[in-house]
Design an enzyme around this catalytic site. Structure first.
Site, PDB file in Angstrom:
ATOM      1  N   GLY A  50       0.797  -1.234   0.000  1.00 51.90           N
ATOM      2  CA  GLY A  50       0.000   0.000   0.000  1.00 51.90           C
ATOM      3  C   GLY A  50       0.826   1.278   0.000  1.00 51.90           C
ATOM      4  N   ALA A  51       2.160   1.142   0.056  1.00 47.87           N
ATOM      5  CA  ALA A  51       3.009   2.338  -0.068  1.00 47.87           C
ATOM      6  C   ALA A  51       3.603   2.457  -1.466  1.00 47.87           C
ATOM      7  CB  ALA A  51       4.136   2.296   0.973  1.00 47.87           C
ATOM      8  N   THR A  53      -1.275  -8.958 -13.697  1.00 52.72           N
ATOM      9  CA  THR A  53      -0.905  -8.061 -14.794  1.00 52.72           C
ATOM     10  C   THR A  53      -1.191  -8.688 -16.162  1.00 52.72           C
ATOM     11  OG1 THR A  53       1.054  -7.178 -15.941  1.00 52.72           O
ATOM     12  CG2 THR A  53       1.462  -8.965 -14.414  1.00 52.72           C
ATOM     13  N   ASP A  54      -1.400  -7.824 -17.156  1.00 51.37           N
ATOM     14  CA  ASP A  54      -1.583  -8.319 -18.534  1.00 51.37           C
ATOM     15  C   ASP A  54      -0.314  -8.987 -19.056  1.00 51.37           C
ATOM     16  OD1 ASP A  54       0.009  -6.039 -18.884  1.00 51.37           O
ATOM     17  OD2 ASP A  54      -1.280  -5.106 -20.400  1.00 51.37           O
ATOM     18  N   GLU A  55       0.815  -8.749 -18.384  1.00 50.08           N
ATOM     19  CA  GLU A  55       2.083  -9.306 -18.888  1.00 50.08           C
ATOM     20  C   GLU A  55       2.114 -10.822 -18.775  1.00 50.08           C
ATOM     21  OE1 GLU A  55       5.605  -7.066 -18.060  1.00 50.08           O
ATOM     22  OE2 GLU A  55       4.466  -5.225 -17.733  1.00 50.08           O
ATOM     23  N   TYR A  95       9.871 -11.204 -14.341  1.00 49.98           N
ATOM     24  CA  TYR A  95       8.762 -10.530 -13.640  1.00 49.98           C
ATOM     25  C   TYR A  95       7.423 -11.171 -13.978  1.00 49.98           C
ATOM     26  CZ  TYR A  95       4.960  -7.136 -13.054  1.00 49.98           C
ATOM     27  OH  TYR A  95       3.758  -6.546 -12.746  1.00 49.98           O
ATOM     28  N   ALA A 116       6.987 -14.713 -12.659  1.00 49.64           N
ATOM     29  CA  ALA A 116       6.718 -14.765 -11.214  1.00 49.64           C
ATOM     30  C   ALA A 116       5.274 -14.345 -10.925  1.00 49.64           C
ATOM     31  CB  ALA A 116       7.708 -13.870 -10.470  1.00 49.64           C
ATOM     32  N   ARG A 165       1.726  -0.535 -25.837  1.00 51.18           N
ATOM     33  CA  ARG A 165       1.169  -0.788 -24.513  1.00 51.18           C
ATOM     34  C   ARG A 165      -0.225  -0.173 -24.442  1.00 51.18           C
ATOM     35  NH1 ARG A 165       4.902  -3.701 -24.752  1.00 51.18           N
ATOM     36  NH2 ARG A 165       6.630  -4.010 -23.281  1.00 51.18           N
TER      37      ARG A 165
HETATM   38  P1  NAD Z   1       5.348  -0.677  -6.957  1.00 49.26           P
HETATM   39  O1  NAD Z   1       6.664  -1.315  -7.262  1.00 49.26           O
HETATM   40  O2  NAD Z   1       5.198   0.804  -7.125  1.00 49.26           O
HETATM   41  O3  NAD Z   1       4.922  -0.998  -5.455  1.00 49.26           O
HETATM   42  C1  NAD Z   1       5.133  -2.238  -4.863  1.00 49.26           C
HETATM   43  C2  NAD Z   1       4.995  -2.056  -3.357  1.00 49.26           C
HETATM   44  O4  NAD Z   1       5.151  -3.332  -2.739  1.00 49.26           O
HETATM   45  C3  NAD Z   1       6.071  -1.136  -2.746  1.00 49.26           C
HETATM   46  O5  NAD Z   1       5.469  -0.271  -1.818  1.00 49.26           O
HETATM   47  C4  NAD Z   1       7.006  -2.120  -2.055  1.00 49.26           C
HETATM   48  O6  NAD Z   1       7.670  -1.558  -0.941  1.00 49.26           O
HETATM   49  C5  NAD Z   1       6.048  -3.220  -1.649  1.00 49.26           C
HETATM   50  N1  NAD Z   1       6.699  -4.516  -1.483  1.00 49.26           N
HETATM   51  C6  NAD Z   1       7.595  -5.117  -2.306  1.00 49.26           C
HETATM   52  N2  NAD Z   1       7.957  -6.299  -1.818  1.00 49.26           N
HETATM   53  C7  NAD Z   1       7.274  -6.477  -0.650  1.00 49.26           C
HETATM   54  C8  NAD Z   1       7.208  -7.508   0.307  1.00 49.26           C
HETATM   55  N3  NAD Z   1       7.939  -8.628   0.177  1.00 49.26           N
HETATM   56  N4  NAD Z   1       6.390  -7.367   1.370  1.00 49.26           N
HETATM   57  C9  NAD Z   1       5.660  -6.237   1.515  1.00 49.26           C
HETATM   58  N5  NAD Z   1       5.685  -5.214   0.647  1.00 49.26           N
HETATM   59  C10 NAD Z   1       6.482  -5.340  -0.433  1.00 49.26           C
HETATM   60  O7  NAD Z   1       4.298  -1.467  -7.841  1.00 49.26           O
HETATM   61  P2  NAD Z   1       2.947  -0.952  -8.518  1.00 49.26           P
HETATM   62  O8  NAD Z   1       3.255  -0.411  -9.851  1.00 49.26           O
HETATM   63  O9  NAD Z   1       2.181  -0.139  -7.550  1.00 49.26           O
HETATM   64  O10 NAD Z   1       2.213  -2.351  -8.738  1.00 49.26           O
HETATM   65  C11 NAD Z   1       1.362  -2.882  -7.729  1.00 49.26           C
HETATM   66  C12 NAD Z   1       0.855  -4.228  -8.181  1.00 49.26           C
HETATM   67  O11 NAD Z   1       0.174  -4.091  -9.429  1.00 49.26           O
HETATM   68  C13 NAD Z   1       1.962  -5.255  -8.418  1.00 49.26           C
HETATM   69  O12 NAD Z   1       1.519  -6.489  -7.951  1.00 49.26           O
HETATM   70  C14 NAD Z   1       2.129  -5.257  -9.928  1.00 49.26           C
HETATM   71  O13 NAD Z   1       2.584  -6.530 -10.362  1.00 49.26           O
HETATM   72  C15 NAD Z   1       0.715  -4.979 -10.385  1.00 49.26           C
HETATM   73  N6  NAD Z   1       0.578  -4.295 -11.681  1.00 49.26           N
HETATM   74  C16 NAD Z   1       1.281  -3.155 -11.946  1.00 49.26           C
HETATM   75  C17 NAD Z   1       1.091  -2.516 -13.168  1.00 49.26           C
HETATM   76  C18 NAD Z   1       1.822  -1.247 -13.510  1.00 49.26           C
HETATM   77  O14 NAD Z   1       1.773  -0.808 -14.666  1.00 49.26           O
HETATM   78  N7  NAD Z   1       2.486  -0.587 -12.553  1.00 49.26           N
HETATM   79  C19 NAD Z   1       0.197  -3.046 -14.112  1.00 49.26           C
HETATM   80  C20 NAD Z   1      -0.507  -4.233 -13.795  1.00 49.26           C
HETATM   81  C21 NAD Z   1      -0.317  -4.845 -12.570  1.00 49.26           C
HETATM   82  P1  TYD Z   2       7.772  -0.017 -18.510  1.00 49.39           P
HETATM   83  O1  TYD Z   2       7.258   1.290 -18.024  1.00 49.39           O
HETATM   84  O2  TYD Z   2       9.017  -0.570 -17.915  1.00 49.39           O
HETATM   85  O3  TYD Z   2       6.574  -1.054 -18.423  1.00 49.39           O
HETATM   86  P2  TYD Z   2       6.466  -2.574 -19.020  1.00 49.39           P
HETATM   87  O4  TYD Z   2       7.798  -3.037 -19.430  1.00 49.39           O
HETATM   88  O5  TYD Z   2       5.970  -3.286 -17.814  1.00 49.39           O
HETATM   89  O6  TYD Z   2       5.498  -2.488 -20.126  1.00 49.39           O
HETATM   90  O7  TYD Z   2       8.031   0.116 -20.075  1.00 49.39           O
HETATM   91  C1  TYD Z   2       6.998   0.508 -20.953  1.00 49.39           C
HETATM   92  C2  TYD Z   2       7.555   0.446 -22.351  1.00 49.39           C
HETATM   93  O8  TYD Z   2       8.587   1.426 -22.486  1.00 49.39           O
HETATM   94  C3  TYD Z   2       8.198  -0.889 -22.692  1.00 49.39           C
HETATM   95  O9  TYD Z   2       7.954  -1.192 -24.062  1.00 49.39           O
HETATM   96  C4  TYD Z   2       9.679  -0.627 -22.487  1.00 49.39           C
HETATM   97  C5  TYD Z   2       9.833   0.835 -22.871  1.00 49.39           C
HETATM   98  N1  TYD Z   2      10.913   1.558 -22.171  1.00 49.39           N
HETATM   99  C6  TYD Z   2      11.879   2.259 -22.897  1.00 49.39           C
HETATM  100  O10 TYD Z   2      11.863   2.303 -24.130  1.00 49.39           O
HETATM  101  N2  TYD Z   2      12.886   2.879 -22.198  1.00 49.39           N
HETATM  102  C7  TYD Z   2      12.975   2.835 -20.845  1.00 49.39           C
HETATM  103  O11 TYD Z   2      13.934   3.409 -20.263  1.00 49.39           O
HETATM  104  C8  TYD Z   2      11.948   2.139 -20.104  1.00 49.39           C
HETATM  105  C9  TYD Z   2      11.998   2.089 -18.596  1.00 49.39           C
HETATM  106  C10 TYD Z   2      10.943   1.523 -20.816  1.00 49.39           C
END
Ligand code: NAD
Ligand code: TYD
Length: 387
Positions: A17-18, A146-148, A170, A173, A234
């Site tokens: 949540g942080a 995630t969609d990934e 990533y 996992a 994306r």
């Molecule tokens: P983020 O990296 O900004 O935040 C992750 C948070 O988890 C951080 O606050 C970190 O301190 C905490 N954390 C990491 N390991 C931990 C542990 N072992 N125990 C407790 N806390 C821990 O990530 P985000 O972008 O906010 O993504 C949140 C979730 O959404 C993730 O599960 C990610 O896979 C998923 N997600 C993200 C995106 C995206 O575009 N950012 C898209 C789809 C899904």
């Molecule tokens: P990213 O924000 O890392 O998200 P994801 O890989 O999970 O989609 O990257 C978004 C897109 O941008 C991806 O195609 C990789 C590209 N990218 C760059 O071209 N340069 C960069 O420095 C980063 C971080 C990402």
């Protein structure tokens, strides 16, 4: 599969949540002032930041309904008692950056797989307690995925029942984590729901990801390292819409079900970079073409009809969300400058020094000339189409 009625005043355990999306979920939930109470469990890794919850702490009524616990989701001794006093667990906690998973995969397995297992086991114990009448109901478990997990989708849109073909440490996992979560529904009847969100952007986004990295670098007139030909696609989802969709699935989702959360805004990286530079008033000449990410997924795209049928609609257009995001980063240097220091410098060096040294200028946002060569995929089985 049965519809679940959610208690009006929930006691939620929000892990991670942080972080970027988790903190938006917490801020928006507490701002509703509906009496909900939230415990955040966060390890405060490099990506976690208490300052992401500053608006909550600035409001005494909201702050009184938030408890912050620093701890690891993979630590059963910490997790157990917190799950015991929760109606639902929303698991945002993860290692979340593809490039870091390529540099150091192990932390991803510990948190994104073993951590999920520890949370699920704690929920299973509570389910046992509920069956013995020691608590009202078993906790609901929402796994944020995630969609990934679908891998690179050349054409069409992924549906929830499609095969999972993750291609980075990533996404592999994350796939393992959600498969484990679903197995607890199938095997133990645990109340599990799963969301698969697309690329999310917005305020408080850690500057390692594309949009905030390019924004903060551009503000400082630093080079913008565009991987490969920059024509990867994306589907961009505004963070408040992602958090809102997760809340909607938490309340209305059918147990055992998976819900895609698309943004409906498919763009090439070039288009996104051009739009953010235009809003910032910075030139394209900052863009450098650098060596591609190994095994770089070319495209993600999802079908969102299952979530739409559940009654959810995104509210933010890409143009409005991006404008909001650019302005937020321009106005909140005090938030992102400290993040781009310390450990950040080591990471930036590992990820970008050699790339930038071998980079080339880019003629403009349009379709480019042949790209910088792609490195060989890390594993022999990967087809890594790269650029
Ligand atoms: P983020 O990296 O900004 O935040 C992750 C948070 O988890 C951080 O606050 C970190 O301190 C905490 N954390 C990491 N390991 C931990 C542990 N072992 N125990 C407790 N806390 C821990 O990530 P985000 O972008 O906010 O993504 C949140 C979730 O959404 C993730 O599960 C990610 O896979 C998923 N997600 C993200 C995106 C995206 O575009 N950012 C898209 C789809 C899904
Ligand atoms: P990213 O924000 O890392 O998200 P994801 O890989 O999970 O989609 O990257 C978004 C897109 O941008 C991806 O195609 C990789 C590209 N990218 C760059 O071209 N340069 C960069 O420095 C980063 C971080 C990402």
């Amino acid at each position: 599969m049965t519809e679940r009625t959610t208690p009006r005043h929930q006691r939620l355990l929000v892990t991670g949540g942080a972080g970027f999306i988790g903190s938006c979920f917490v801020r928006d939930l507490l701002a509703r002032r509906d009496g909900s109470r939230v415990v955040v469990l966060d390890k405060l890794t490099y990506a976690g930041n208490r300052a992401n919850l500053a608006p909550v702490y600035a409001d005494p009524e909201q702050a009184a309904r938030l408890e912050f616990v620093v701890g690891d989701i993979a630590d059963a001794a910490v997790v157990g008692p917190l799950v015991a006093r929760s109606d639902a667990v929303v698991n945002f906690a993860a290692e979340s950056h593809v490039d870091r998973s390529i540099l150091d995969p192990e932390a991803f397995l510990r948190t994104d797989v073993l951590g999920v297992h520890v949370l699920l086991e704690a929920c299973r114990l509570e389910q046992e307690r509920a069956r013995r009448g020691e608590r009202e109901a078993a906790p609901r478990f929402l796994q944020v995925s995630t969609d990934e997990v679908y891998g690179s989708v050349e054409t069409g849109e992924s549906r929830e029942d499609d095969r999972l073909e993750p291609r980075s440490p990533y996404s592999s996992a994350k796939a393992a984590g959600e498969l484990l979560a679903r197995s607890y529904f199938v095997t133990y009847g645990l109340d599990v729901v799963i969301t698969r969100g697309s690329n999310t952007y917005g305020p408080y986004h850690h500057p390692e990801k594309l949009i905030p990295l390019f924004l903060t670098n551009a503000i400082d007139d630093q080079p913008l390292p565009l991987y490969g030909d920059g024509l990867q696609r994306r589907d961009w989802l505004y963070v408040a819409d992602h958090a809102g969709a997760i809340g909607h699935v938490l309340e209305h989702g059918v147990s055992g079900e998976i819900y895609n959360v698309p943004g409906g805004n498919e763009r090439t990286n070039r288009t996104v970079v051009a739009a953010l530079l235009e809003r910032l008033g910075k030139p394209w000449s900052l863009v450098r073409r650098v060596q591609d990410r190994p095994g770089h997924d070319r495209r993600y795209a999802m079908d969102g009809s299952r979530l739409a049928a559940l009654g959810w609609r995104n509210r933010t257009t890409f143009e409005a969300g991006l404008a909001e995001t650019v302005d937020w980063f321009r106005d909140n240097e005090a938030w992102w400058r400290p993040i781009k220091s310390g450990e950040w410098n080591d990471y930036y060096d590992r990820q970008y020094r050699a790339r930038l040294a071998g980079s080339t200028a880019d003629a403009g946002p349009g379709v480019p000339a042949p790209a910088v060569p792609t490195p060989r995929p890390a594993s022999p089985g990967s087809s890594g189409e790269g650029a």
